[in-house]
Structures are given as structure tokens and as C-alpha cells.
Design an enzyme around this catalytic site. Sequence first.
Site, PDB file in Angstrom:
ATOM      1  CB  SER A 198     -21.564  16.087   0.579  1.00 26.75           C
ATOM      2  OG  SER A 198     -20.328  16.628   0.163  1.00 26.75           O
ATOM      3  CG  ASN A 199     -16.793  13.452   0.652  1.00 29.88           C
ATOM      4  OD1 ASN A 199     -15.956  14.308   0.880  1.00 29.88           O
ATOM      5  ND2 ASN A 199     -17.079  13.065  -0.583  1.00 29.88           N
ATOM      6  NE  ARG A 200     -17.907  13.859   9.166  1.00 33.81           N
ATOM      7  CZ  ARG A 200     -18.878  14.567   9.732  1.00 33.81           C
ATOM      8  NH1 ARG A 200     -18.854  15.877   9.684  1.00 33.81           N
ATOM      9  NH2 ARG A 200     -19.868  13.950  10.349  1.00 33.81           N
ATOM     10  CB  SER A 201     -13.098  15.837   1.008  1.00 35.67           C
ATOM     11  OG  SER A 201     -12.014  16.483   0.411  1.00 35.67           O
ATOM     12  CB  ALA A 243     -13.377  13.011  -1.281  1.00 41.23           C
TER      13      ALA A 243
END
Length: 400
Positions: free
Chosen positions: A206-209, A272
Site C-alpha cells: 500500500s502507500n501512505r496517502s 494514490a
Amino acid sequence: MNKRVLLVIGGGIAAYKSLELIRRLKETGADVRVVMTKAAQHFVTPLAAGALVGERVFTDLFDQAQEFDVGHIRLARECDLIVVTPATADLMAKMANGLADDLASAVLLATDKPILLAPAMNPHMWANAATQRNLEVLRADGRAFVGPNEGEMAERGERGFGRMAEPEEIRDACLALLSDGPLKGKKAIVTAGPTVEALDPVRFLSNRSSGKQGYAIASALAQLGANVTLVSGPTALATPAGVKVKRIESARDMLSACEDALPADVAVMVAAVADWRPSKTAKKKIKKGDAASAVELTENPDILATLSKLTKKRPALVIGFAAETDNVEANARVKIAKKGCDWIVANDVSGDVMGGNDNQVMLITRDAAQSWPRMSKDLVAQKLASEIAEALKGKATRRK
Ligand code: CTP
């Protein structure tokens, strides 16, 4: 204001404030009709409410005379807004579950009009997990809320969240929902937050959005009157008032939720999206010894490009976001050409905007570019929403 408001009075001590609300609404020129639950009649009488609205008050689903006169379906349809004061824990639970065993709940289930709820209850009832679950469901269904506020309760010595909003606040929330904003009748799809791509039942990419910018845009579009579906990856943010939320995890689920929400007049893709996902999702937790030294990845569908390239169902305006650190305009133009979208909002991420409350963007359209000063994500959202309203002005609304 030439609008019709259906006021549903629920059974709680705050019901007395509904009488004051009738007066405040009538002062704006609104036409007010009243439905009362059985419990509400223990707190205020149909006679008092009827005297204020100047017509009969509706109380009974099974009263032949009332059903022949103005049945529950007509009550549900012959209005521009339904407002529930107080929205008791019981009424919220019924609405969240689609129950319809009395006139008020049947009207609330049968309507296709916007619904505003002004909750009021004891703070423990408000904080109860069941009520909070129902609140989330109702928000995701696109119901708008005003309050509850914090303060003294009717019970001696009790304080907390659960006081109904004051009649003036509820009147203002009604006016906002009734306003003929420039995007009234237009449908918007907004994506926000990260996507989560499962590797096995407990691990993911995943990502930090944070989702802040996308949620702010969904809210700003709704405030201009648009019917907004927000397709969101996991975030810690509250659902914006009046916005329908579809919560998803993977990019593929985000794409199908967007496709399900079509047709739309505008699509704003702020999420994102993970460009890649693990090629295989293991059904069972991968053991240390079994883990491959490298995770094999497959490219995810590009949601922005997919919606931009639709032929029949393409929204009139498709907007993408791009995180850039240099050559912002030139890179954004390449992206517009590659993905086929109409505008790109390019974030200059060379500074500290990621996860923060401010943003610094450039709006790049096919034939122009505007550099906006650094401002809050809420202001970026409002400015973008007015640009969208301007661009959609005079364009036919997409229905099929
Ligand atoms: N997007 C999408 N689906 C994807 C990937 C991206 O809808 N699978 C959308 C995003 O929501 C955003 C835009 O495309 O609106 C960002 O495009 P992307 O190509 O990912 O650009 P950057 O993040 O700027 O990355 P890069 O320049 O490294 O390609």
C-alpha cells in the site's frame, strides 16, 4: 424560498425544539409538512405542530383517512428535503436497517429526496457501538447530519455529545441542502486514499496517502449541489456530509466501484492507486520458510485512463492528479496525452505537502495552465469545485 420541507419529529425530549424549527423554516418562506412518530406525541402534540404549520399533522400509516388523503408515498415525494428532529437512536437504527413499520420510517424508506438528521440522545446511547455503526451506514448512504452538539443533557448533571443542534443551526443546514448550487443535478465520482493490494490474508502492499485532498474535493462538490460518490481506499477520515461513500481496498475493486457509479458528469481521480499488485494472493498466511525471495508483481488497471477512454459512458470532464517534483507543466501535459484525461491537477511534492493540510498545485487543462498559491487542501478543493462548475455550465447532464 419556495421549497417544501417534510419535518419528521422523533420521540425524544428535544422534540420541543422542532416546534421552534417549524417557525424558523416558515420565516424563510418554506412550506412545512409534519410527520410525527408515536413516541414524539408523548413530548409534543400534533395539535401544537399542526397549529404552527397550518395544516394537519400526519401520524399513522394504517389510518385509512390519512392514507387516502395524502399517503406515505406522496409524503415521501412531495417535498424537496426531509429533516428528522430529533433523530433518535431508534429512528437511526430503523433507517440504517431499512425498517418501515410506522409512518415516519415508511416515508424515510420510500423517499428519493435528501434527508437531514439532527440526532439527539443520551451521550451513552450516542457513543454506543451500535449507534456509531448505524451512523456510518447512514453517512455512507449519503444522509446528511447536523450535530449532535456537546453540552448539558435533560437528565440532571449529565453532559456530553448528544444535545440536538439548535433550531437556527438546523435551519441553516436545511438551507444549504436546499440551495440551488451550480452543480445541482450533476453527478460526480471522486476516488481518494490509497489502495491496498493483498499478498496473503495478513500482508499487503500500500502507500501512505491520507485521502485528505480527495475527501475535501468530494465535500466541496457536494456543497455546490452535486450528487457525489466517493470511492475510497482505507483512510481514517469521516465521511463528508451528503456524500455517498463506497469503501474498497484493491485497485481492481476501485475500478469496478467507479464503473458501477457511472454515468457521471465529472470524475476526479485523486486516489494514490497502487500501480502494481502481487500476482498471486495466497489464501493462507505465507510461512517464513515458504516466502519467495522476490514478490512477483502484476500491473494494476489504470482507473483514470480507463474512464478517460470510455466511448459511450465517458464523463464530460475527467480529471487526474499527478505528483511532480520538477518540469510540472511539461510532465502533466505528457500525462494528459497518455491517459486521455481533460485536466491534471499537478501537486508540487518537492516540499512538505504529503500528508499535510496544505497543498501547492497547478491546474493544467488542454490549452491552459494556472499556478495556484500554496493554500489549504480545503481551499484547493473549493477552487477546483468552482472550476468544475464553470466548465460544466451549459453541458447536458449525463443520464445514460
Ligand atoms: N491513477 C489511476 N489508476 C492507476 C494509477 C493512477 O487512476 N492505476 C490515477 C491517480 O488517481 C491520479 C493519476 O492517475 O489521478 C496519477 O497518475 P500516475 O501515472 O500514477 O502518476 P504519478 O503518481 O504522478 O506517477 P508517475 O509520474 O511516477 O507515473
